[in-house]
Design an enzyme around this catalytic site. Structure first.
Site, PDB file in Angstrom:
ATOM      1  N   ASP A  41     112.977 117.259  10.074  1.00  0.00           N
ATOM      2  CA  ASP A  41     112.489 116.108   9.324  1.00  0.00           C
ATOM      3  C   ASP A  41     110.973 116.061   9.529  1.00  0.00           C
ATOM      4  O   ASP A  41     110.411 116.779  10.360  1.00  0.00           O
ATOM      5  CB  ASP A  41     113.164 114.803   9.761  1.00  0.00           C
ATOM      6  CG  ASP A  41     113.040 113.740   8.667  1.00  0.00           C
ATOM      7  OD1 ASP A  41     112.232 113.919   7.734  1.00  0.00           O
ATOM      8  OD2 ASP A  41     113.744 112.713   8.736  1.00  0.00           O
TER       9      ASP A  41
HETATM   10  C1  BGC Z   1     112.414 111.185   5.948  1.00  0.00           C
HETATM   11  C2  BGC Z   1     113.213 112.240   5.226  1.00  0.00           C
HETATM   12  C3  BGC Z   1     112.418 112.785   4.065  1.00  0.00           C
HETATM   13  C4  BGC Z   1     111.098 113.322   4.591  1.00  0.00           C
HETATM   14  C5  BGC Z   1     110.228 113.940   3.517  1.00  0.00           C
HETATM   15  C6  BGC Z   1     111.023 111.647   6.308  1.00  0.00           C
HETATM   16  O1  BGC Z   1     110.234 110.636   6.793  1.00  0.00           O
HETATM   17  O2  BGC Z   1     113.108 110.803   7.119  1.00  0.00           O
HETATM   18  O3  BGC Z   1     114.435 111.710   4.801  1.00  0.00           O
HETATM   19  O4  BGC Z   1     113.132 113.771   3.399  1.00  0.00           O
HETATM   20  O5  BGC Z   1     110.386 112.259   5.190  1.00  0.00           O
HETATM   21  O6  BGC Z   1     109.746 113.018   2.647  1.00  0.00           O
END
Ligand code: BGC
Length: 754
Positions: free
Chosen positions: A292
C-alpha cells in the site's frame, strides 16, 4: 502463402494441441519463456526497477522537470528504474510517459498505469458498500465493468480495487469501500467485482487488472480508528478476513495489495505467513503483490524496521513484489542483494510476476493499447454508463421504514417541502473515491425532483459543511453553530402535507482517514430534524451516508426512512425513482445498523456465548443502559410490497443440502426480495457463530404470486477453518434459517452425516 516460420508455428501448435495442451497453457508457457529471455538481459538495477512504483508527479505532456524530486523520478523512468506508476491518467499523459520509458530506457519495458477506480471513473457509481446492499451480483459486475471501461479508455490498465476487507465497526471510514460485515456475501461480491474489472480476457483494451485489498485484516482496526492496531484471533483471520481474498484469487484477480496494519505483531507488508505461506504457496496466487502507499516505510514507525534498507529486505523476502511510494526497493534493494539478505531468486520471482501481468495485458505487443484518443472520447463517459449508474443506485437503496405506506410519494396530491442542504448538494453524492470525476457533477435531489416535474418548496435548514476545503485529502469543517436556517425550514414544513428531508453524512465524511467516534447525524441535522418533526411529523427521511449510522431517534419517530448511501453521479434521479415508486426498493443491509455507537463492534454472526439470555436476573450478556440488539440487523430491508416465507424443506443429496422454501408476494405491488439462507452449527469442536449466511437469491414476484426458491448448499459450506486454516467438516445437527434478513424465524433442523 504461409512463411516458413509461420508454418512451423502452426504445426508446432497443432502438435501441442494433439499432445493435450490447452491454448491457455501454450500461451502461458510462451509468456514464461519470453520472461526467461528478458530476465537474462536485465541488470539487477533494472529488475529492481520493475518492483518500483511511483506516483504521478508533473504534467507529463509539458516540459521535462529540471530539478528536485520530479527530475529524480523523471530520470528514473528514462533509466528503466520504474515498473509502474499510479495517478497518471488521460490518454495523452499516459502515451507520453509510456513513450519516454519505451523509447529511452535500455530495454524499453512498458509501464503499468494504476489508479483507484473504485466505484467508477468519470461516471461515479454508488459507493461499494451501497452496491453490496443490492445483493445483485450481475449488477455489481456491470458496475465494475463501467469503471473498467472508462478507466481503460483513459489509459489506465490497473485498478486498486476491489477492496474486500470485512469490517464490523462502522466507525471505520473505509467501510464505505467494502462489502460490509459478512464473509460469504463479501466473497461473492469480490468475485463479481474482479470479473467486472478484468472481464473474460485481460488482453481486451477494456479490461484492467484488479487488486484485492488490503491483505489482510485492515477492516479490524481497533476502535474503528484508521491505521490502528489489528489484533484478531486465528479463527477470525481464517473464517472472516481471508475468505473474500481467497475467492478473489480463485476468480483470477491479478494483484493483491498489502495492508497498513500489523497482524500477530508483524506489519502485513513484511508478513511472510500472510503473503508467502497463505497467498502464494497455499492459494497458488501467481499475480503481483503491491504494497500500500508507503506501507513499507511505515514499518519504521511501527518500530519493526530500523531503516529503509531493512524495510527493503523484509518486504521483498515476505513476498511484496512492488513498492508503492516507499522508495525502499529503488534505493536499497540492490545493496541488500549484494549483502546477501535478499536472494537473486527472490528478486527474479517478483520481477517475473510483474512482467507476466504486462504480457497478459499485451503491453509488450503494443505498449500503447490503452492510448486511443477515439476510444477515450467515446467510452471515457458513455450514455449507457449513466443508465447503469442510475440503475445501480436504485438497486442499492434500502427502505428502512415505511409506516402507513407514506411511500411511494404521490406528489400530484400533496404539497411537498424539501429540507436539508444535502438535497441541493451536487458534490456529496459522489462519495469518496471519485478522483477522476468532476467535482459537483452529481444530479442533486432537487434536480431529480425538477426533472420528474415534482413541485416543492425548498429550505436548506442547516448547512452541513461550513466554509473551508471540501477535498479528498482534507478534513471537512462541519457546521456546529449556525442554526439560522432552521426557522424558515420549520415555516415551509408547517405548510406542507409531506416533508422530504435529505440528511446524513457528506460524501467526504467516510473513506480513508475518516473514522468517526460518533455515528449520529453530523452537525446540526438532528436538531433540524426534531424542529421540523415538532410542526409536521409527516416526514420522509432520505439518509445519505458512507457507513451505518445510529439513527435511533429517527427510527422511532420518522414514518419513512430511505437509505440512499452515497449514490454517485445519478443520485437525484435514482432517489426520485425510488420515492415515486418507479423502482420498488429491494436492498438489504450488508452491515448492521447499531442503536448507538457505544454498542460497537456489533455484527450478526457473533459467536454463541454461554449467557445468551434474556434472563430475569442481570447475569446474561447484555447492557443495562442500552439494548444489545441492533437497530436494523444485517440482511434487513423492506419493500413497498410484502413477502412471506413458508414450507421450508430440507434434504441431503451426496455433497449438497437441498433447501427449498415457498416465497409469496402478499402485498399489492410487484417487487424483488432477497431470500437469505443462514446456518447454525449446534455443536462443534470450536465454537461457531449463532448464524452464518450461506446462500441468497434475488427473486422478482408479481403481487399475489408465489414461487419455490431453491438453494443447493454444498456441504463444504457447513465446514469452517481451524486456527491453522484447515477446513473442518463435522457431522452433526445444523439449524437452517431462511427469510428476508438475518433475523429470519422460519427454520428447520438437519442432521449432516458424511
Ligand atoms: C490506500 C489504498 C490506495 C492507495 C493508492 C492508499 O492510501 O490505502 O487503498 O489504493 O492509497 O491510492
Amino acid at each position: 502463402m504461409l512463411s516458413r516460420q509461420r508454418k512451423f508455428l502452426f504445426f508446432f501448435l497443432c502438435f501441442m494441441v494433439v499432445q493435450g495442451l490447452s491454448a491457455q497453457q501454450i500461451l502461458s508457457d510462451s509468456i514464461e519463456r519470453a520472461i526467461d529471455r528478458l530476465l537474462l538481459k536485465m541488470t539487477l538495477e533494472e529488475k529492481v526497477g520493475q518492483m518500483n512504483q511511483y506516483n504521478g508527479f508533473w504534467d507529463v505532456t509539458g516540459p521535462a522537470p529540471q530539478a528536485g524530486a520530479d527530475k529524480f523520478k523523471y530520470d528514473h523512468f528514462k533509466q528503466g528504474l520504474v515498473g509502474s506508476v499510479l495517478n497518471v491518467r488521460g490518454v495523452n499523459q499516459v502515451r507520453k510517459l509510456q513513450e519516454l520509458v519505451v523509447n529511452e530506457s535500455r530495454l524499453g519495458i512498458p509501464l503499468l498505469f494504476g489508479f483507484d477506480a473504485v466505484h467508477g471513473y468519470n461516471t461515479v457509481l454508488p459507493i461499494p458498500l451501497a452496491e453490496a446492499a443490492s445483493w445483485d451480483l450481475p449488477a455489481i459486475e456491470r458496475s465494475a465493468r463501467v469503471a473498467a471501461t472508462e478507466a481503460a479508455s483513459s489509459g489506465i490498465n490497473w485498478t486498486f480495487a476491489p477492496m474486500v476487507d470485512i469490517s464490523r465497526d462502522a466507525r471505520w471510514g473505509r467501510v464505505m469501500e467494502g462489502a460490509g460485515e459478512d464473509p460469504y456475501l463479501g466473497s461473492q461480491i469480490a468475485v463479481a467485482r474482479v470479473k467486472g474489472f478484468q472481464g473474460n480476457d485481460l488482453s481486451s483494451p477494456f479490461s484492467v487488472l484488479a487488486t484485492a485489498k488490503h491483505f489482510a485484516g485492515y477492516g479490524f482496526a481497533e476502535g474503528g480508528r484508521d491505521y490502528n492496531t489489528v489484533d484478531v484471533s486465528a479463527l477470525t483471520l481464517h473464517n472472516v478476513i481471508l475468505p473474500p481474498f481467497n475467492a478473489a484469487v480463485k476468480a483470477g484477480v491479478a494483484s493483491v495489495m498489502n495492508s497498513f496494519n500489523i497482524l500477530n505483531g508483524i506489519p502485513a507488508t513484511a508478513n511472510h505467513y500472510l503473503v508467502q505461506d497463505i497467498l502464494k504457496k497455499n492459494w497458488k496466487f501467481n499475480g503481483v503483490v503491491v504494497s500500500d502507499w508507503g506501507s513499507g516505510v511505515e514499518m519504521i514507525d511501527h518500530g519493526f524496521a530500523e531503516n529503509l534498507s531493512q524495510v527493503a529486505s523484509l518486504a521483498a523476502n515476505a513476498g511484496s513484489d512492488v513498492d508503492m511510494e516507499s522508495y525502499a526497493y529503488v534505493n536499497h534493494l540492490k545493496e541488500e542483494v549484494r549483502k546477501g539478505t535478499v536472494s537473486l531468486a527472490t528478486i527474479d520471482q517478483s520481477v517475473r510476476r510483474v512482467l507476466r501481468l504486462k504480457h497478459l495485458l499485451g503491453l509488450f505487443k503494443d505498449p500503447y493499447k490503452y492510448c486511443d484518443t477515439t476510444r477515450e472520447k467515446v467510452y471515457a463517459m458513455h450514455p449507457e454508463h449513466t443508465q447503469v449508474a442510475r440503475d445501480m443506485a436504485r438497486r442499492s437503496m434500502v427502505l428502512l421504514r415505511n409506516e402507513n405506506n407514506v411511500l411511494p410519494l404521490q406528489p400530484q396530491k400533496k404539497k411537498i417541502a424539501v429540507i436539508g442542504s444535502l438535497a441541493a448538494d451536487k458534490n456529496s453524492p459522489l462519495g469518496n473515491w471519485r478522483l477522476a470525476a468532476k467535482d459537483s457533477s452529481a444530479v442533486s435531489l432537487l434536480e431529480g425532483f425538477d426533472a420528474a416535474g415534482i413541485s416543492y418548496r425548498y429550505a436548506p435548514g442547516v448547512k452541513l459543511v461550513t466554509e473551508g476545503p471540501v477535498h479528498f485529502v482534507q478534513e471537512l469543517a462541519i457546521n456546529n453553530h449556525d442554526t439560522s436556517g432552521i426557522g424558515y425550514a420549520v415555516d415551509i414544513a408547517k405548510d406542507a402535507d409531506i416533508v422530504v428531508m435529505m440528511l446524513g453524512e457528506h460524501g467526504l465524511q467516510s473513506g480513508e482517514g475518516r473514522s468517526r467516534a460518533q455515528l449520529d447525524l453530523p452537525g446540526l441535522q438532528q436538531q433540524l430534524l426534531e424542529a421540523v418533526y415538532a410542526v409536521n411529523p409527516n416526514i420522509v427521511l432520505v439518509l445519505t451516508t458512507g457507513r451505518p449510522l445510529a439513527i435511533t431517534w429517527a427510527a422511532e419517530h420518522i414514518p419513512a426512512i430511505l437509505l440512499a448511501w452515497q449514490p454517485g453521479s445519478q443520485s437525484g434521479h435514482a432517489i426520485t425513482d425510488v420515492l415515486l415508486g418507479q423502482y420498488n426498493p429491494s436492498g438489504k443491509l450488508p452491515m448492521t445498523f447499531p442503536r448507538s455507537d457505544r454498542q460497537l463492534p456489533i455484527y450478526y454472526n457473533q459467536f454463541s456465548t454461554g449467557r445468551p439470555g434474556p434472563k430475569k436476573e442481570v447475569f446474561w450478556s447484555h447492557y443495562i443502559d442500552e439494548s444489545h440488539a441492533p437497530l436494523y440487523e444485517f440482511g434487513y430491508g423492506k419493500s413497498y410490497t410484502q413477502f412471506s416465507y413458508s414450507d421450508l424443506q430440507l434434504s441431503q443429496r451426496a455433497d449438497t443440502v437441498l433447501v427449498s422454501v415457498k416465497l409469496t408476494n402478499t402485498g399489492s405491488l410487484h417487487g424483488e426480495e432477497v431470500a437469505q439462507l443462514y446456518i447454525h452449527d449446534r455443536v462443534s469442536s470450536l465454537v461457531r457463530p449463532i448464524r452464518e449466511l450461506k446462500g441468497f437469491k434475488k427473486v422478482r414476484l408479481d403481487s399475489g404470486a408465489s414461487t419455490v426458491v431453491s438453494f443447493e448448499l454444498p456441504t463444504s459450506l457447513l465446514g469452517y477453518y481451524d486456527g491453522e486454516g484447515k477446513l473442518l467438516l463435522e457431522p452433526g445437527w445444523f439449524d437452517i434459517y431462511v427469510g428476508g434478513g438475518s433475523a429470519a424465524t422460519l427454520s428447520a433442523g438437519f442432521l449432516y452425516s458424511k
